[in-house]
Design an enzyme around this catalytic site. Structure first.
Site, short mmCIF file in Angstrom:
data_model
loop_
_atom_site.label_atom_id
_atom_site.label_comp_id
_atom_site.label_asym_id
_atom_site.label_seq_id
_atom_site.Cartn_x
_atom_site.Cartn_y
_atom_site.Cartn_z
N HIS A 1 24.71 -13.64 -17.64
CA HIS A 1 24.78 -13.35 -18.89
C HIS A 1 26.07 -12.45 -18.99
O HIS A 1 26.69 -12.06 -17.96
CB HIS A 1 23.76 -12.29 -19.15
CG HIS A 1 22.13 -12.62 -19.31
ND1 HIS A 1 21.45 -12.25 -20.23
CD2 HIS A 1 21.90 -13.75 -18.87
CE1 HIS A 1 20.46 -12.79 -19.93
NE2 HIS A 1 20.56 -13.96 -19.46
N CYS B 1 20.00 -6.89 -18.68
CA CYS B 1 21.36 -6.32 -19.01
C CYS B 1 21.32 -5.04 -19.14
O CYS B 1 22.16 -4.04 -18.90
CB CYS B 1 22.21 -7.42 -20.22
SG CYS B 1 22.25 -9.01 -19.49
N GLU C 1 27.15 -9.73 -20.33
CA GLU C 1 27.27 -8.27 -19.82
C GLU C 1 27.02 -8.19 -18.45
O GLU C 1 28.02 -7.20 -17.66
CB GLU C 1 25.86 -7.49 -20.22
CG GLU C 1 25.64 -7.40 -21.74
CD GLU C 1 24.90 -8.59 -22.23
OE1 GLU C 1 24.06 -8.23 -23.42
OE2 GLU C 1 24.86 -9.81 -21.81
N CYS D 1 19.57 -7.79 -23.28
CA CYS D 1 18.12 -8.08 -22.91
C CYS D 1 17.82 -7.06 -21.87
O CYS D 1 18.48 -6.13 -21.35
CB CYS D 1 18.14 -9.58 -22.22
SG CYS D 1 18.92 -9.67 -20.71
#
Length: 158
Positions: free
Chosen positions: A48, A81, A50, A78
Site C-alpha cells: 500500500h 495502514c 502508506e 485502511c
C-alpha cells in the site's frame, strides 16, 4: 497533498489503484517518504502507498519513529495502514477521499480514538474531489474493460 495526487496518478498509469502517499518532516518541510500502491505489480497485500512511504521515511531518518512528521494520503487509510501510522508515531494524518468500505480514521472505525499509546491528529477531506475522481475514473475504466472482454468472448463463441 498535490505530490500525493501525482503519485496516485503514477499508480493508475501502472494499472494500480490510484493511491499516493507522502511523508513530510514538519520542522524542515522536507519530503522524507513517498509511496503509491503497488499491490498488483508486487503481488503483495502489503504494498500500500502508506506502507511504502513509511518504510522509505524510516530509512531516510534511520529509525522507525517518525516523530515530527505528517503523512498526506489520497485515500483514508485502511486498518493495516492506520495501524502502521500509529506504530510509526506519525504526528498527523491528512487524507483526501473518505473510504466507506475500509477507512479506519473515521469512516468504518476510528483507530486513532482507541486507547493506543499514540494518537495522531487526523484531518480528512483535503482535496477530496480530486482524489475521489481519480478512484472513480480508475474503477470505471476497469468495469468497462471487463465489459469489453466479456463482449469479445461472447462474440467469439457465436
Amino acid at each position: 497533498m498535490l505530490e500525493a495526487l501525482a503519485l496516485a496518478k503514477k499508480a493508475m498509469q501502472l494499472g494500480e489503484t490510484p493511491v499516493g502517499a507522502v511523508i513530510v518532516k514538519k520542522s524542515t518541510g522536507e519530503i522524507i517518504g513517498r509511496g503509491y500502491n503497488l499491490r498488483e505489480g508486487s503481488r503483495s497485500a502489503l504494498s500500500h502507498a502508506e506502507i511504502i512511504a513509511i518504510d522509505q521515511a524510516s530509512r531516510t531518518l534511520g529509525g522507525w519513529r517518525l516523530l515530527d512528521s505528517v503523512i498526506y494520503v489520497t485515500l483514508e487509510p485502511c486498518p493495516m495502514c492506520a495501524g502502521a501510522i500509529i506504530n510509526a508515531r506519525l504526528d498527523r494524518v491528512v487524507f483526501g477521499a473518505f473510504d466507506p468500505k475500509a477507512g479506519s480514521f473515521g469512516s468504518v472505525v476510528s483507530l486513532h480514538q482507541l486507547p493506543y499509546n499514540h494518537k495522531p491528529e487526523v484531518v480528512g477531506g483535503v482535496l477530496c474531489e480530486k482524489s475521489a475522481e481519480l478512484l472513480k475514473d480508475f474503477f470505471s475504466s476497469l468495469r468497462s474493460g471487463k465489459r469489453e472482454k466479456k463482449t469479445n468472448r461472447e462474440q467469439s463463441s457465436n
